[in-house]
Design a protein around this motif. Structure first.
Motif, PDB file in Angstrom:
ATOM      1  N   UNK A 189      -5.101   4.699  -9.844  1.00  0.00           N
ATOM      2  CA  UNK A 189      -5.876   5.922 -10.012  1.00  0.00           C
ATOM      3  C   UNK A 189      -6.094   6.579  -8.653  1.00  0.00           C
ATOM      4  N   UNK A 190      -6.161   7.895  -8.616  1.00  0.00           N
ATOM      5  CA  UNK A 190      -6.537   8.561  -7.357  1.00  0.00           C
ATOM      6  C   UNK A 190      -7.950   8.148  -6.942  1.00  0.00           C
ATOM      7  N   UNK A 191      -8.187   8.075  -5.654  1.00  0.00           N
ATOM      8  CA  UNK A 191      -9.512   7.733  -5.152  1.00  0.00           C
ATOM      9  C   UNK A 191      -9.799   8.570  -3.909  1.00  0.00           C
ATOM     10  N   UNK A 192     -11.027   9.022  -3.814  1.00  0.00           N
ATOM     11  CA  UNK A 192     -11.481   9.763  -2.632  1.00  0.00           C
ATOM     12  C   UNK A 192     -12.946   9.446  -2.411  1.00  0.00           C
ATOM     13  N   UNK A 200       0.819  -1.214   0.000  1.00  0.00           N
ATOM     14  CA  UNK A 200       0.000   0.000   0.000  1.00  0.00           C
ATOM     15  C   UNK A 200       0.853   1.264   0.000  1.00  0.00           C
ATOM     16  N   UNK A 201       2.013   1.190   0.634  1.00  0.00           N
ATOM     17  CA  UNK A 201       2.878   2.375   0.683  1.00  0.00           C
ATOM     18  C   UNK A 201       3.592   2.630  -0.638  1.00  0.00           C
ATOM     19  N   UNK A 202       3.626   1.615  -1.516  1.00  0.00           N
ATOM     20  CA  UNK A 202       4.356   1.741  -2.776  1.00  0.00           C
ATOM     21  C   UNK A 202       3.440   1.894  -3.987  1.00  0.00           C
ATOM     22  N   UNK A 203       2.157   2.146  -3.777  1.00  0.00           N
ATOM     23  CA  UNK A 203       1.245   2.226  -4.907  1.00  0.00           C
ATOM     24  C   UNK A 203       1.603   3.364  -5.852  1.00  0.00           C
ATOM     25  N   UNK A 204       2.245   4.400  -5.335  1.00  0.00           N
ATOM     26  CA  UNK A 204       2.638   5.505  -6.206  1.00  0.00           C
ATOM     27  C   UNK A 204       3.705   5.120  -7.201  1.00  0.00           C
ATOM     28  N   UNK A 205       4.427   4.012  -6.921  1.00  0.00           N
ATOM     29  CA  UNK A 205       5.472   3.543  -7.827  1.00  0.00           C
ATOM     30  C   UNK A 205       5.239   2.071  -8.167  1.00  0.00           C
ATOM     31  N   UNK A 206       3.986   1.708  -8.402  1.00  0.00           N
ATOM     32  CA  UNK A 206       3.621   0.318  -8.674  1.00  0.00           C
ATOM     33  C   UNK A 206       4.242  -0.153  -9.986  1.00  0.00           C
TER      34      UNK A 206
END
Length: 326
Positions: A180-183, A63-69
């Motif tokens: 993708x961003x999610x909110x 989860x901490x690495x999703x930005x660099x998946x």
């Protein structure tokens, strides 16, 4: 006030009167002194606590690495297995809130079963997965406990609720991944923040008897090793007059439910499977196996879709029931 959690390690079923001891806020039992592992104060109540702790560590890493998946996933087998779970269930439950939204819709087919009036009191959602159905429940100001044995999905759902997970991984095709961003909308997020999340076994739930006014078990009956034990646990957890919301496609798999075929000896052969299971749920099928449920509402062939990736969408037909404990 949180729902009391019972310590499975010192629950003595052999005693003349069953000994029950609850955990403190840190997951520690004052009687047997067992310290159950926690992730952010969320107890991991599985038989193999060490394995659950290791999995929780891998989940945090993914989860901490999703930005660099990595486009093709992870080389580490444990992390790749966790990613595969997340990219199926998170989009299925929350893909509508990604930016841009994923093309599949949330499973609104069961919404009419979930937003019905329920008896006052705590609600237990067994097999909650990523928690997508919870906002449809008639929550009002009541306590809600959500439990699943899947460490990754419960951790991710809890982070979504707290706003600390802002990326949604998904399959872009059968081999590659995207993020993708999610909110979540404030209403859904506020509702999920009130939930008491727990990792645990539905066949050995760490709760007191008759503790809940309603139990929700969607698509869980054919996903456990002992379906009859699950049914008995649901009944035991419900208060008199409590409601069980249950659905299943009866898609039994030998790897999950090895003795499923033995159920056939108790089911009327002349009836289609959903109607035959209704006889079981109401205590009419197995001699000596009595349940205190009566059917208030039923539906057959309810469509349920699980998108795996754009080229593979699994569709099931569910038997949905609203059962009330007498």
């Amino acid at each position: 006030m949180a729902v009391a959690v019972v310590c499975p390690a010192c629950r003595d079923l052999r005693a003349e009167s069953m000994q029950i001891h609850t955990l403190d806020d840190q997951g520690r039992c004052s009687h047997c002194l067992v310290q159950w592992p926690t992730v952010g104060a969320m107890p991991l109540m599985l038989a193999d606590a060490q394995a659950a702790t290791r999995t929780a560590g891998h989940v945090e890493q993914v989860l901490s690495q999703l930005g660099a998946l990595p486009v093709g996933g992870y080389a580490d087998a444990d992390e790749q297995n966790i990613l595969e779970q997340l990219v199926i269930w998170l989009p299925a439950h929350w893909g509508a809130y990604a930016e841009p939204p994923l093309p599949w819709s949330p499973p609104t087919h069961l919404r009419g079963w979930l937003d019905c009036a329920l008896p006052p009191g705590p609600i237990l959602v067994l097999g909650c997965a990523a928690g997508g159905e919870i906002p449809w429940l008639d929550l009002e100001d009541r306590q809600v406990v959500a439990m699943d044995a899947n460490v990754a999905l419960v951790q991710a759902a809890r982070k979504l609720a707290r706003g600390t997970l802002d990326r949604l991984p998904s399959h872009s095709d059968g081999l590659r991944y995207e993020v993708r961003p999610v909110e979540l909308p404030s209403k859904q997020r506020d509702m999920l923040q009130r939930v008491q999340w727990l990792v645990g076994d539905a066949l050995d739930p760490p709760f007191l008897a008759e503790q809940f006014a309603a139990v929700v078990a969607l698509n869980l009956f054919d996903s456990v090793s002992e379906p009859l034990v699950l049914l008995g646990q649901c009944e035991a957890l419900l208060q008199p007059g409590g409601v069980l919301l249950l659905s299943s496609p009866y898609h039994f798999q030998a790897s999950v439910t090895p003795n499923a075929a033995k159920l056939l000896q108790w089911l009327p052969p002349e009836l289609p499977l959903p109607q035959a299971f209704e006889r079981l749920f109401t205590g009419e099928a197995i001699p000596g196996f009595f349940t205190e449920f009566r059917i208030e509402k039923r539906a057959y062939n309810v469509p349920w879709r699980l998108p795996v990736h754009p080229g593979f969408i699994a569709e099931y037909r569910l038997h949905a029931l609203r059962l009330r404990k007498k």
